[in-house]
Design a protein around this motif. Sequence first.
Motif, PDB file in Angstrom:
ATOM      1  N   CYS A  90      10.280  -5.197   1.051  1.00  0.00           N
ATOM      2  CA  CYS A  90       9.830  -5.048   2.440  1.00  0.00           C
ATOM      3  C   CYS A  90       9.534  -3.582   2.743  1.00  0.00           C
ATOM      4  O   CYS A  90       8.512  -3.266   3.356  1.00  0.00           O
ATOM      5  CB  CYS A  90      10.899  -5.553   3.409  1.00  0.00           C
ATOM      6  SG  CYS A  90      11.134  -7.330   3.406  1.00  0.00           S
ATOM      7  N   PHE A  91      10.430  -2.700   2.301  1.00  0.00           N
ATOM      8  CA  PHE A  91      10.252  -1.272   2.566  1.00  0.00           C
ATOM      9  C   PHE A  91       8.942  -0.767   1.969  1.00  0.00           C
ATOM     10  O   PHE A  91       8.243   0.068   2.572  1.00  0.00           O
ATOM     11  CB  PHE A  91      11.425  -0.472   2.000  1.00  0.00           C
ATOM     12  CG  PHE A  91      11.390   0.987   2.344  1.00  0.00           C
ATOM     13  CD1 PHE A  91      11.869   1.443   3.561  1.00  0.00           C
ATOM     14  CD2 PHE A  91      10.860   1.921   1.456  1.00  0.00           C
ATOM     15  CE1 PHE A  91      11.828   2.796   3.895  1.00  0.00           C
ATOM     16  CE2 PHE A  91      10.815   3.270   1.776  1.00  0.00           C
ATOM     17  CZ  PHE A  91      11.303   3.703   2.996  1.00  0.00           C
ATOM     18  N   GLU A  92       8.594  -1.278   0.808  1.00  0.00           N
ATOM     19  CA  GLU A  92       7.345  -0.875   0.150  1.00  0.00           C
ATOM     20  C   GLU A  92       6.126  -1.272   0.974  1.00  0.00           C
ATOM     21  O   GLU A  92       5.059  -0.660   0.840  1.00  0.00           O
ATOM     22  CB  GLU A  92       7.266  -1.502  -1.241  1.00  0.00           C
ATOM     23  CG  GLU A  92       8.307  -0.957  -2.220  1.00  0.00           C
ATOM     24  CD  GLU A  92       8.344  -1.748  -3.518  1.00  0.00           C
ATOM     25  OE1 GLU A  92       7.550  -2.723  -3.646  1.00  0.00           O
ATOM     26  OE2 GLU A  92       9.163  -1.410  -4.400  1.00  0.00           O
ATOM     27  N   GLN A  93       6.279  -2.309   1.824  1.00  0.00           N
ATOM     28  CA  GLN A  93       5.169  -2.777   2.653  1.00  0.00           C
ATOM     29  C   GLN A  93       5.060  -2.013   3.972  1.00  0.00           C
ATOM     30  O   GLN A  93       4.074  -2.161   4.687  1.00  0.00           O
ATOM     31  CB  GLN A  93       5.329  -4.280   2.950  1.00  0.00           C
ATOM     32  CG  GLN A  93       5.390  -5.173   1.713  1.00  0.00           C
ATOM     33  CD  GLN A  93       4.180  -5.030   0.830  1.00  0.00           C
ATOM     34  OE1 GLN A  93       3.043  -5.090   1.317  1.00  0.00           O
ATOM     35  NE2 GLN A  93       4.402  -4.859  -0.464  1.00  0.00           N
ATOM     36  N   PHE A  94       6.073  -1.201   4.304  1.00  0.00           N
ATOM     37  CA  PHE A  94       5.991  -0.383   5.516  1.00  0.00           C
ATOM     38  C   PHE A  94       4.853   0.622   5.360  1.00  0.00           C
ATOM     39  O   PHE A  94       4.530   1.065   4.250  1.00  0.00           O
ATOM     40  CB  PHE A  94       7.297   0.390   5.741  1.00  0.00           C
ATOM     41  CG  PHE A  94       8.503  -0.446   6.080  1.00  0.00           C
ATOM     42  CD1 PHE A  94       8.408  -1.825   6.256  1.00  0.00           C
ATOM     43  CD2 PHE A  94       9.748   0.151   6.226  1.00  0.00           C
ATOM     44  CE1 PHE A  94       9.530  -2.580   6.560  1.00  0.00           C
ATOM     45  CE2 PHE A  94      10.872  -0.592   6.527  1.00  0.00           C
ATOM     46  CZ  PHE A  94      10.759  -1.966   6.699  1.00  0.00           C
ATOM     47  N   SER A  95       4.281   1.001   6.477  1.00  0.00           N
ATOM     48  CA  SER A  95       3.252   2.043   6.435  1.00  0.00           C
ATOM     49  C   SER A  95       3.869   3.362   5.959  1.00  0.00           C
ATOM     50  O   SER A  95       5.088   3.565   6.043  1.00  0.00           O
ATOM     51  CB  SER A  95       2.626   2.233   7.815  1.00  0.00           C
ATOM     52  OG  SER A  95       3.562   2.856   8.691  1.00  0.00           O
ATOM     53  N   TYR A  96       3.032   4.260   5.487  1.00  0.00           N
ATOM     54  CA  TYR A  96       3.514   5.575   5.054  1.00  0.00           C
ATOM     55  C   TYR A  96       4.227   6.293   6.205  1.00  0.00           C
ATOM     56  O   TYR A  96       5.259   6.935   6.009  1.00  0.00           O
ATOM     57  CB  TYR A  96       2.339   6.421   4.559  1.00  0.00           C
ATOM     58  CG  TYR A  96       2.716   7.853   4.248  1.00  0.00           C
ATOM     59  CD1 TYR A  96       3.451   8.164   3.102  1.00  0.00           C
ATOM     60  CD2 TYR A  96       2.355   8.882   5.121  1.00  0.00           C
ATOM     61  CE1 TYR A  96       3.808   9.478   2.830  1.00  0.00           C
ATOM     62  CE2 TYR A  96       2.712  10.204   4.856  1.00  0.00           C
ATOM     63  CZ  TYR A  96       3.445  10.497   3.710  1.00  0.00           C
ATOM     64  OH  TYR A  96       3.790  11.796   3.435  1.00  0.00           O
ATOM     65  N   ALA A  97       3.686   6.128   7.420  1.00  0.00           N
ATOM     66  CA  ALA A  97       4.283   6.788   8.587  1.00  0.00           C
ATOM     67  C   ALA A  97       5.698   6.276   8.844  1.00  0.00           C
ATOM     68  O   ALA A  97       6.608   7.071   9.148  1.00  0.00           O
ATOM     69  CB  ALA A  97       3.408   6.566   9.810  1.00  0.00           C
ATOM     70  N   LYS A  98       5.924   4.958   8.736  1.00  0.00           N
ATOM     71  CA  LYS A  98       7.261   4.402   8.962  1.00  0.00           C
ATOM     72  C   LYS A  98       8.221   4.852   7.860  1.00  0.00           C
ATOM     73  O   LYS A  98       9.378   5.210   8.129  1.00  0.00           O
ATOM     74  CB  LYS A  98       7.210   2.875   9.016  1.00  0.00           C
ATOM     75  CG  LYS A  98       6.621   2.317  10.293  1.00  0.00           C
ATOM     76  CD  LYS A  98       7.430   2.701  11.519  1.00  0.00           C
ATOM     77  CE  LYS A  98       6.817   2.161  12.798  1.00  0.00           C
ATOM     78  NZ  LYS A  98       7.495   2.680  14.003  1.00  0.00           N
TER      79      LYS A  98
END
Length: 322
Positions: free
Chosen positions: A151-159
């Motif tokens: 899931c973390f890998e799918q977060f945007s770069y900004a998040k």
Amino acid sequence: MEINPNKLQYTQWCSECSAMPIFLQSWWMDAVCLPENWDVLLFVKNNKIIASLVYYLKIKNGFKFIIQPPLTPLNGIWIEYSPQLTDNGKIHLEKEVINSFIVQLEQMKLAYYDQNYSSYFKNWLPFYWNNYQQTTRYTYEITDITDANRCFEQFSYAKQKQIKKAEKNLIQTDFDLTGEEFYNYLENNFKTIGEKALYTKSLFLRLYDACKLQKQCFIVSGSGIDKKLHAALFIVFDKKKAYNLISTITPEYRSSGASSLVVWEAIKYSSEKVKAFDFEGSMDMNTENSFSQFGTIQVSYFRIKKYNSKIFKAITKLRKWK
């Protein structure tokens, strides 16, 4: 006090419906409405409950109306489908159920009807045929959180950057905040920006206590090294999803990254309990932008309403009266 047999049957049925959202449960309605202010319509076949319509009823100045309960994003109709039903059979059942409930609603002589339905509810056509209105609304959801790192890998770069910033700044997260501490923090944040909390402390604590009793909630918070709170979330969950019901941020710490970090901690914690995480999205543009950066998908749901009284409609146009 007279005991409503429908509500007794419904309470038992709730415990048997594994997929029913937490917001439709009888204990939830007791907490947010008080027992005397909510009721339920049942659709029964062969002495078995097939569907329900749970609602919050208000009476004011002679007008009787149904609206969303406080702190409750959705309720309305729930249907338990037999595994043997074909797609066409499901549609036929939906029409039968909804038409039955519409008849019962019309018999109540309501001035106004307004409910948000679960995203599981897909067929509002019988309401359309009976002159109800529908508005499509959206929430944001991560449909599979079982692998939190993915899931973390799918977060945007900004998040991802915000979360790493918070960790670098030694923001500490924990799950120790009490319900009263959470509400006091929430209320203080509202006061800081010159606003009032949308619900009372007694209402929130009644819901918090009910959820704690059912073991279906937790609070996660983030604090600086000086122990000052930066952000906190109140999460509730059922057997399918966790819901980000209430979030609050200290205005002066908006840029600390703590608000994103507590969401990440909530997702990790929830991944041990449920499959999906629902952000309980807002139609607000800025909120949508933030939630969408957590690798979510947009999930639609229906707001269904109808005015039966022209006088009541005129009053609600003059002032927000609910």
